[in-house]
Design an enzyme around this catalytic site. Structure first.
Site, PDB file in Angstrom:
ATOM      1  N   LYS A  53      45.058 -13.252 -39.521  1.00 17.32           N
ATOM      2  CA  LYS A  53      44.036 -12.573 -38.728  1.00 17.32           C
ATOM      3  C   LYS A  53      44.628 -11.332 -38.065  1.00 17.32           C
ATOM      4  O   LYS A  53      45.755 -11.359 -37.561  1.00 17.32           O
ATOM      5  CB  LYS A  53      43.494 -13.541 -37.670  1.00 17.32           C
ATOM      6  CG  LYS A  53      42.279 -13.053 -36.898  1.00 17.32           C
ATOM      7  CD  LYS A  53      41.768 -14.154 -35.981  1.00 17.32           C
ATOM      8  CE  LYS A  53      40.573 -13.734 -35.161  1.00 17.32           C
ATOM      9  NZ  LYS A  53      40.061 -14.827 -34.290  1.00 17.32           N
ATOM     10  N   SER A  89      35.262 -15.831 -34.443  1.00 15.41           N
ATOM     11  CA  SER A  89      35.677 -14.487 -34.786  1.00 15.41           C
ATOM     12  C   SER A  89      36.615 -14.409 -35.989  1.00 15.41           C
ATOM     13  O   SER A  89      36.899 -13.319 -36.496  1.00 15.41           O
ATOM     14  CB  SER A  89      36.389 -13.853 -33.578  1.00 15.41           C
ATOM     15  OG  SER A  89      37.568 -14.585 -33.259  1.00 15.41           O
ATOM     16  N   SER A 104      36.563 -20.189 -32.696  1.00 16.25           N
ATOM     17  CA  SER A 104      36.695 -19.121 -33.692  1.00 16.25           C
ATOM     18  C   SER A 104      37.426 -19.519 -34.961  1.00 16.25           C
ATOM     19  O   SER A 104      37.457 -18.737 -35.918  1.00 16.25           O
ATOM     20  CB  SER A 104      37.386 -17.904 -33.067  1.00 16.25           C
ATOM     21  OG  SER A 104      36.556 -17.311 -32.097  1.00 16.25           O
TER      22      SER A 104
END
Length: 536
Positions: free
Chosen positions: A116, A191, A215
């Protein structure tokens, strides 16, 4: 065109790839190249579809082909912000030499991984999907990246996310919307939607994400993946761009629980550079696989199924509870009394911490600086106004408000008190149960644009996940069915602090007797799937 062998590699689990490398079925470089080829086509197609320029030669070729793969199928998932081709191939060759020399490495050595883009990688752009950090190149690696390198992992790219991890759909990224590989008109969750989409689409066998209020778990639910949100303090946050420091935790995402657990064993453990690190040794899950769960006590909070949940999700999660019961676990309904307070308490705490953490981005030290500013105050004002997106600014303003004089006691202090009550409600439950089984999200993945203009609706969708972060507890998300729309449904197993071994054992036994997690998106992305699954 991706070769048949490359496609076969991309259909393997992370541990199967590791075993294939170890047995000399294929090399580290071949594994890396198979994923890099797919990732580059996806990146180019996303750029072509959005009208952006494509820098890479491979990207230009794909863009000239209308943003499509050679077979004419769309690959515009937009999973990656940055593809690290040169670095990945160099890592692959270095790991291959270590393996060839007889060095005993982790089972995931040589296996590609996606990271990420809010986790710092030395010498590679790390943006948090924000204009504010569009050209930021960290001078150091996050601790989890150092540990991946030590284990022989091959990092192939940085994945898209909601800006600064603030969102539940990966629609707030400066680099464009990420799409769900199961249906390109729906969101992948957020996210960590880029990480989830990369794994689901076959652009990475496993990935790292971060979980502040769900997330990791929510994207796993939307994309038919497995993920682990570990206990707060078990994985170093050094090098993770902070959203809410008391809630953020890095975790793992993959196709099955064994991949996720092995990856967590790599990145977990004590780190002196992180003041919140509390676990002395890394997790060891070697005794957690293939075990029966006849002694397991599972609690199902019945009031979780009365709060705007879709019938498809409700039916799938309750069916999973029956499956656990058939495997010998005792399953019992109970109530968690504080559920209605979780979302407001979470957003007050998270936004307050965000307003503090993001105050460092002022246009002076590093990050975006407005070219129109005429004095110091204008630098602050214009840089932050132009550098941050709408959702980030919304949360900064909310956080600044609840911390302001006259409102601190009324909002922030009360939210901390509620946080304590939520933690106590879980402590009370774990006196009776080993594991709590609940939904991850009230619905399956919703259409792109469906909630982005209604932030309250998006916040309320976190009702099942945020209390875990407020309490610092671990949770495992895993597939448990499909809705009438053909989209995946996920459940989560919640445990007491540092009970990851118990959660992994339960999840592994469930996946040994069901095959939902084996289903893949349609041929437009990786292969074929009938959209069905169930017990073996």
């Amino acid at each position: 065109m991706i070769s048949l062998k490359a496609r076969e590699i991309r259909e393997m689990s992370a541990l199967e790839i590791g075993e294939g490398i170890k047995s000399r079925e294929f090399s580290c470089k071949e594994a890396a190249e198979s994923y890099l080829a797919a990732a580059k086509i996806d990146r180019a197609a996303a750029a072509a579809n959005s009208g952006q320029a494509v820098a890479a030669k491979e990207g230009q070729a794909a863009a000239a082909n209308g943003g499509q793969a050679a077979d004419g199928s769309s690959l515009a998932v937009n999973a990656y912000v940055t593809i690290m081709e040169e670095e990945a191939l160099a890592q692959a060759e270095a790991v291959q030499k270590r393996i060839d020399s007889g060095e005993v490495l982790h089972p995931l050595a040589g296996v590609p991984v996606a990271v990420k883009d809010n986790i710092c990688t030395k010498g590679t752009k790390t943006t948090a999907a924000s204009r504010m950090l569009n050209n930021f190149i960290p001078p150091y690696d996050a601790t989890v990246i150092q540990r991946l390198h030590s284990a022989g992992a091959v990092i192939i790219g940085k994945t898209n996310l909601d800006e600064y991890a603030m969102g539940g759909s990966t629609e707030t990224s400066y680099y464009g919307v990420t799409r769900n590989p199961w249906n390109l008109e729906t969101v992948p969750g957020g996210s960590s939607g880029g990480s989830a989409a990369a794994v689901a689409a076959g652009f990475a066998p496993y990935a790292l994400g971060s979980d502040t209020g769900g997330s990791i778990r929510q994207p796993c639910s939307f994309c038919n993946l497995t993920g682990i949100k570990p206990t707060y303090g078990s994985v170093s946050r050094y090098g993770l761009m902070a959203y809410a420091s008391s809630l953020d935790q890095i975790g793992t995402m993959g196709r099955n629980i064994r991949d996720c657990a092995e990856a967590l064993s790599v990145i977990s453990g004590y780190d002196e550079k992180d003041s919140t690190s509390v676990m002395k040794e890394a997790f060891d899950f070697s005794e957690s696989f293939g075990k029966n769960i006849k002694e397991l006590r599972i609690g199902v909070p019945k009031n979780y199924f009365d709060i705007g949940i879709s019938e498809d999700v409700k039916a799938s999660v309750l069916e999973a509870a029956k499956t656990f019961e058939s495997l010998g676990a005792s399953v019992e309904e109970f109530e968690i009394p504080t559920i209605e307070y979780a979302v407001p308490a979470y957003y007050i705490v998270a936004c307050a911490e965000a307003s503090s953490n993001l105050s460092r981005y002022d246009g002076i030290k590093y990050g975006y600086r407005s070219g129109d500013a005429k004095d110091l105050l204008e630098i602050f004002y214009r840089s932050r106004s132009e550098g941050f997106g709408k959702e980030v600014k919304r949360r900064i303003m909310l956080g600044s408000f609840v911390l302001s004089s006259g409102y601190f006691d009324a909002y922030y202090k009360k939210a901390l008190q509620v946080r304590g009550l939520i933690k106590k409600s879980f402590d009370d439950a774990f006196e009776k149960y080993d594991v709590i089984l609940s939904p991850v999200s009230p619905t399956t993945a919703y259409p792109i644009g469906g909630q982005i203009e209604d932030p309250l609706a998006m916040y309320l969708a976190d009702i099942y996940t945020v209390s875990i972060n407020l309490s610092g507890l671990p949770a495992v998300a895993l597939p448990c069915g499909f809705g009438k729309d053909g989209m995946p449904v996920g459940m989560q197993l919640i445990g007491k602090a540092f009970s990851e071994k118990t959660l992994v054992k339960a999840a592994d036994e469930y996946q040994n007797h069901t095959d939902y997690h084996k289903q893949m998106p349609g041929a437009a992305v990786i292969g074929s799937a009938d959209g069905k699954g169930g017990q073996k």
